[in-house]
Design an enzyme around this catalytic site. Structure first.
Site, PDB file in Angstrom:
ATOM      1  N   SER A 288      33.570  43.460   6.048  1.00 40.96           N
ATOM      2  CA  SER A 288      34.605  42.442   5.856  1.00 40.96           C
ATOM      3  C   SER A 288      34.162  41.463   4.784  1.00 40.96           C
ATOM      4  O   SER A 288      32.969  41.168   4.649  1.00 40.96           O
ATOM      5  CB  SER A 288      34.807  41.698   7.176  1.00 40.96           C
TER       6      SER A 288
ATOM      7  N   LYS B  67      28.737  41.896  11.178  1.00 36.56           N
ATOM      8  CA  LYS B  67      29.062  42.841  10.100  1.00 36.56           C
ATOM      9  C   LYS B  67      27.910  42.937   9.105  1.00 36.56           C
ATOM     10  O   LYS B  67      27.541  44.014   8.642  1.00 36.56           O
ATOM     11  CB  LYS B  67      30.349  42.407   9.385  1.00 36.56           C
TER      12      LYS B  67
ATOM     13  N   TYR C 116      30.777  36.847  14.312  1.00 36.69           N
ATOM     14  CA  TYR C 116      31.500  38.049  13.862  1.00 36.69           C
ATOM     15  C   TYR C 116      31.009  38.463  12.475  1.00 36.69           C
ATOM     16  O   TYR C 116      30.631  39.618  12.244  1.00 36.69           O
ATOM     17  CB  TYR C 116      33.020  37.792  13.855  1.00 36.69           C
TER      18      TYR C 116
HETATM   19  P1  NAD Z   1      41.789  46.828  15.737  1.00 40.29           P
HETATM   20  O1  NAD Z   1      41.349  45.977  16.870  1.00 40.29           O
HETATM   21  O2  NAD Z   1      43.240  47.090  15.596  1.00 40.29           O
HETATM   22  O3  NAD Z   1      41.025  48.221  15.776  1.00 40.29           O
HETATM   23  C1  NAD Z   1      39.735  48.380  16.311  1.00 40.29           C
HETATM   24  C2  NAD Z   1      39.782  49.561  17.264  1.00 40.29           C
HETATM   25  O4  NAD Z   1      38.480  49.785  17.792  1.00 40.29           O
HETATM   26  C3  NAD Z   1      40.719  49.337  18.446  1.00 40.29           C
HETATM   27  O5  NAD Z   1      41.551  50.455  18.585  1.00 40.29           O
HETATM   28  C4  NAD Z   1      39.782  49.182  19.632  1.00 40.29           C
HETATM   29  O6  NAD Z   1      40.365  49.643  20.824  1.00 40.29           O
HETATM   30  C5  NAD Z   1      38.586  50.008  19.194  1.00 40.29           C
HETATM   31  N1  NAD Z   1      37.285  49.617  19.754  1.00 40.29           N
HETATM   32  C6  NAD Z   1      36.740  48.382  19.812  1.00 40.29           C
HETATM   33  N2  NAD Z   1      35.512  48.440  20.356  1.00 40.29           N
HETATM   34  C7  NAD Z   1      35.264  49.752  20.632  1.00 40.29           C
HETATM   35  C8  NAD Z   1      34.176  50.447  21.191  1.00 40.29           C
HETATM   36  N3  NAD Z   1      33.071  49.812  21.583  1.00 40.29           N
HETATM   37  N4  NAD Z   1      34.270  51.784  21.332  1.00 40.29           N
HETATM   38  C9  NAD Z   1      35.386  52.454  20.942  1.00 40.29           C
HETATM   39  N5  NAD Z   1      36.462  51.838  20.421  1.00 40.29           N
HETATM   40  C10 NAD Z   1      36.396  50.502  20.256  1.00 40.29           C
HETATM   41  O7  NAD Z   1      41.211  46.162  14.409  1.00 40.29           O
HETATM   42  P2  NAD Z   1      41.456  46.522  12.891  1.00 40.29           P
HETATM   43  O8  NAD Z   1      42.113  45.363  12.267  1.00 40.29           O
HETATM   44  O9  NAD Z   1      42.045  47.860  12.761  1.00 40.29           O
HETATM   45  O10 NAD Z   1      39.957  46.530  12.376  1.00 40.29           O
HETATM   46  C11 NAD Z   1      39.192  47.720  12.255  1.00 40.29           C
HETATM   47  C12 NAD Z   1      37.816  47.361  11.748  1.00 40.29           C
HETATM   48  O11 NAD Z   1      37.940  46.678  10.494  1.00 40.29           O
HETATM   49  C13 NAD Z   1      37.024  46.440  12.678  1.00 40.29           C
HETATM   50  O12 NAD Z   1      35.676  46.852  12.661  1.00 40.29           O
HETATM   51  C14 NAD Z   1      37.178  45.082  12.011  1.00 40.29           C
HETATM   52  O13 NAD Z   1      36.091  44.245  12.286  1.00 40.29           O
HETATM   53  C15 NAD Z   1      37.228  45.455  10.540  1.00 40.29           C
HETATM   54  N6  NAD Z   1      37.933  44.461   9.715  1.00 40.29           N
HETATM   55  C16 NAD Z   1      39.197  44.087  10.063  1.00 40.29           C
HETATM   56  C17 NAD Z   1      39.838  43.117   9.296  1.00 40.29           C
HETATM   57  C18 NAD Z   1      41.217  42.647   9.674  1.00 40.29           C
HETATM   58  O14 NAD Z   1      41.614  41.569   9.265  1.00 40.29           O
HETATM   59  N7  NAD Z   1      42.023  43.395  10.400  1.00 40.29           N
HETATM   60  C19 NAD Z   1      39.218  42.556   8.173  1.00 40.29           C
HETATM   61  C20 NAD Z   1      37.939  43.005   7.839  1.00 40.29           C
HETATM   62  C21 NAD Z   1      37.312  43.960   8.624  1.00 40.29           C
HETATM   63  C1  UD1 Z   2      40.546  35.215   9.268  1.00 41.00           C
HETATM   64  C2  UD1 Z   2      39.132  35.164   9.788  1.00 41.00           C
HETATM   65  C3  UD1 Z   2      38.285  36.147   8.983  1.00 41.00           C
HETATM   66  C4  UD1 Z   2      38.880  37.548   9.052  1.00 41.00           C
HETATM   67  C5  UD1 Z   2      40.321  37.492   8.554  1.00 41.00           C
HETATM   68  C6  UD1 Z   2      40.963  38.847   8.747  1.00 41.00           C
HETATM   69  C7  UD1 Z   2      38.825  32.889  10.606  1.00 41.00           C
HETATM   70  C8  UD1 Z   2      38.142  31.573  10.365  1.00 41.00           C
HETATM   71  N1  UD1 Z   2      38.623  33.828   9.664  1.00 41.00           N
HETATM   72  O1  UD1 Z   2      40.511  34.802   7.945  1.00 41.00           O
HETATM   73  O2  UD1 Z   2      36.971  36.194   9.480  1.00 41.00           O
HETATM   74  O3  UD1 Z   2      38.145  38.444   8.243  1.00 41.00           O
HETATM   75  O4  UD1 Z   2      41.062  36.535   9.321  1.00 41.00           O
HETATM   76  O5  UD1 Z   2      42.119  38.988   8.024  1.00 41.00           O
HETATM   77  O6  UD1 Z   2      39.478  33.105  11.605  1.00 41.00           O
HETATM   78  N2  UD1 Z   2      47.304  30.094   8.372  1.00 41.00           N
HETATM   79  C9  UD1 Z   2      48.284  29.144   8.639  1.00 41.00           C
HETATM   80  N3  UD1 Z   2      48.933  29.200   9.838  1.00 41.00           N
HETATM   81  C10 UD1 Z   2      48.651  30.155  10.784  1.00 41.00           C
HETATM   82  C11 UD1 Z   2      47.658  31.124  10.499  1.00 41.00           C
HETATM   83  C12 UD1 Z   2      46.993  31.063   9.278  1.00 41.00           C
HETATM   84  O7  UD1 Z   2      48.555  28.277   7.820  1.00 41.00           O
HETATM   85  O8  UD1 Z   2      49.263  30.131  11.862  1.00 41.00           O
HETATM   86  C13 UD1 Z   2      46.617  30.059   7.060  1.00 41.00           C
HETATM   87  C14 UD1 Z   2      45.117  29.868   7.157  1.00 41.00           C
HETATM   88  O9  UD1 Z   2      44.789  28.512   7.215  1.00 41.00           O
HETATM   89  C15 UD1 Z   2      44.647  30.569   5.876  1.00 41.00           C
HETATM   90  C16 UD1 Z   2      45.682  31.679   5.670  1.00 41.00           C
HETATM   91  O10 UD1 Z   2      46.820  31.302   6.444  1.00 41.00           O
HETATM   92  O11 UD1 Z   2      44.751  29.680   4.782  1.00 41.00           O
HETATM   93  C17 UD1 Z   2      45.198  33.039   6.153  1.00 41.00           C
HETATM   94  O12 UD1 Z   2      44.720  32.930   7.495  1.00 41.00           O
HETATM   95  P1  UD1 Z   2      44.281  34.211   8.348  1.00 41.00           P
HETATM   96  O13 UD1 Z   2      45.337  35.245   8.290  1.00 41.00           O
HETATM   97  O14 UD1 Z   2      43.842  33.720   9.689  1.00 41.00           O
HETATM   98  O15 UD1 Z   2      43.044  34.809   7.540  1.00 41.00           O
HETATM   99  P2  UD1 Z   2      41.647  34.146   7.092  1.00 41.00           P
HETATM  100  O16 UD1 Z   2      41.651  32.699   7.308  1.00 41.00           O
HETATM  101  O17 UD1 Z   2      41.350  34.628   5.737  1.00 41.00           O
END
Ligand code: NAD
Ligand code: UD1
Length: 340
Positions: A127, A155, A151
């Site tokens: 991430s 990572k 978190y």
């Molecule tokens: P998500 O929660 O939708 O998907 C994660 C999946 O992993 C879920 O289906 C959950 O049931 C499964 N899971 C969790 N722990 C597990 C375990 N111990 N064993 C087996 N399955 C397990 O989240 P996502 O948004 O699809 O994210 C996927 C990956 O990408 C995660 O590792 C997350 O940290 C990373 N990531 C997500 C974002 C984001 O904003 N969505 C940003 C950066 C990185």
């Molecule tokens: C958050 C996480 C980051 C994660 C990312 C995933 C935190 C501090 N950081 O980041 O670790 O990787 O999500 O996508 O939680 N906002 C509003 N109103 C809302 C929600 C958000 O104004 O109700 C604003 C926030 O202040 C920010 C922007 O929208 O400026 C994006 O927010 P968000 O989607 O939560 O993402 P990140 O802050 O980048």
């Protein structure tokens, strides 16, 4: 030649399910391993409707070494894409041990089971949160990593462990993909993100306001040093991300090594820009109110995706309007996620 099988941990989740589509389209057979702690098995039926085949789901935990040994020993996987993990920043502060156990311990169990089974191609979900508050944007991969919460540190720890593994055993083919802000949904509207409870992230919250589940969006601060005062992020369409995983897999197949790559658009959008784009998508004004800044928020950051472009030949193709239109289609058609 038979299609290569790829184990997709966390494949029932948001990014994983979209990656299953991209894998199937690219000729791979995705096999999902997921404990369903944040997802729904009914996603498989939707994947069947999109791709024409139902991916196999192994319901289980990546920390279960005996299960992994059985799964990896039972058929020839060419690679693993590791999405399984937990991702809520606030929860990670409240329960750091739980986060390190799931994200770090889970990844170590997986990597050592892969090693034993002779599967040495691994794509890992990292991430942009590993950068913490950046000195400037766009952020290149060479920027210092200063994750600001458990978190983010979980990572970073996995990144470092996998880099050490690749150093000591150069046959490994590993990609560490640092995602910026994944949003959007498959253009069919059949799969998407369905956060449990009140969403923390901007796009799911905006979706719920648009569909009438929430009264208004609270904008967390409009006094940041950004063009319109609201926070700026690098939103990237989840299908672009999914295609980035296929490109990373193809790259890893071509050559052993470790690649650490940003997956983002290289462009920042403010909260107000997202709201305006979503209003265009749903055709109605979204009630908003400005509130205080959210603690821990960074004013602005976006990624430099040029290394991913040069290394993988990948770049994000979908813009903010499409991200909003696709999110809206999914939200409208599935207000309860995969539940009827
Ligand atoms: P998500 O929660 O939708 O998907 C994660 C999946 O992993 C879920 O289906 C959950 O049931 C499964 N899971 C969790 N722990 C597990 C375990 N111990 N064993 C087996 N399955 C397990 O989240 P996502 O948004 O699809 O994210 C996927 C990956 O990408 C995660 O590792 C997350 O940290 C990373 N990531 C997500 C974002 C984001 O904003 N969505 C940003 C950066 C990185
Ligand atoms: C958050 C996480 C980051 C994660 C990312 C995933 C935190 C501090 N950081 O980041 O670790 O990787 O999500 O996508 O939680 N906002 C509003 N109103 C809302 C929600 C958000 O104004 O109700 C604003 C926030 O202040 C920010 C922007 O929208 O400026 C994006 O927010 P968000 O989607 O939560 O993402 P990140 O802050 O980048």
């Amino acid at each position: 030649m038979a299609s290569p099988h790829v184990l997709v941990t966390g494949g029932a989740g948001f990014i994983g399910s979209h990656t299953c589509v991209a894998l199937a389209e690219a000729g791979y057979v995705p096999v999902i391993l997921d404990n369903l702690c944040n997802s729904d098995a009914r996603v498989r039926e939707r994947l069947q409707r999109i791709t024409g085949s139902t991916p196999r789901l192994i319901e289980g935990d990546v920390r279960d070494r005996a299960l992994l040994d059985r799964v990896l020993g039972s058929e020839a996987f060419s690679a693993v894409i590791h999405f399984a993990g937990v991702k809520a920043v606030g929860d990670s502060v409240a329960d750091p041990l739980g986060y390190y156990d799931n994200n770090v311990h889970g990844s170590l169990v997986l990597a050592s089971a892969m090693r034993q089974a002779g599967v040495r191609t691994l794509i890992f979900s990292s991430s942009a949160t590993v950068y913490g508050e950046p000195d400037h944007s766009p952020i290149p991969e060479s920027a210092p990593c200063r994750p600001a919460n458990p978190y983010g540190r979980s990572k970073r720890m996995v990144e470092e462990a996998l880099a050490d593994l690749q150093q000591s055993e150069p046959g490994w083919r590993i990609a560490l993909l640092r995602y910026f802000n994944p949003v959007g949904a498959h253009e069919s509207g059949l799969i998407g993100e369905h956060p449990q409870g009140k969403p923390n992230n901007l796009m799911p919250f905006v979706c719920q306001v648009a569909v009438g589940l929430r009264e208004k969006l609270v904008i967390h601060g409009d006094d940041y040093p950004t063009p319109d005062g609201t926070g700026v992020r690098d939103y990237v369409h989840v299908m672009d991300l999914a295609e980035g995983h296929v490109a990373a897999l193809r790259h890893a197949e071509r050559q052993p090594g470790l690649a650490t790559l940003n997956l983002g658009t290289g462009r920042g959008a403010s909260v107000l820009e997202v709201v305006r784009a979503f209003e265009r998508a749903c055709g109605r004004p979204l009630p908003c109110e400005v509130g205080p800044r959210r603690p821990g928020d960074v004013p602005a950051y976006w990624g430099d995706p040029s290394l991913a472009q040069a290394t993988l030949g990948w770049r994000a193709r979908r813009g903010l309007d499409q991200m909003c239109a696709d999110s809206w289609r999914w939200q409208q058609g599935n207000p309860n996620g995969y539940a009827p």
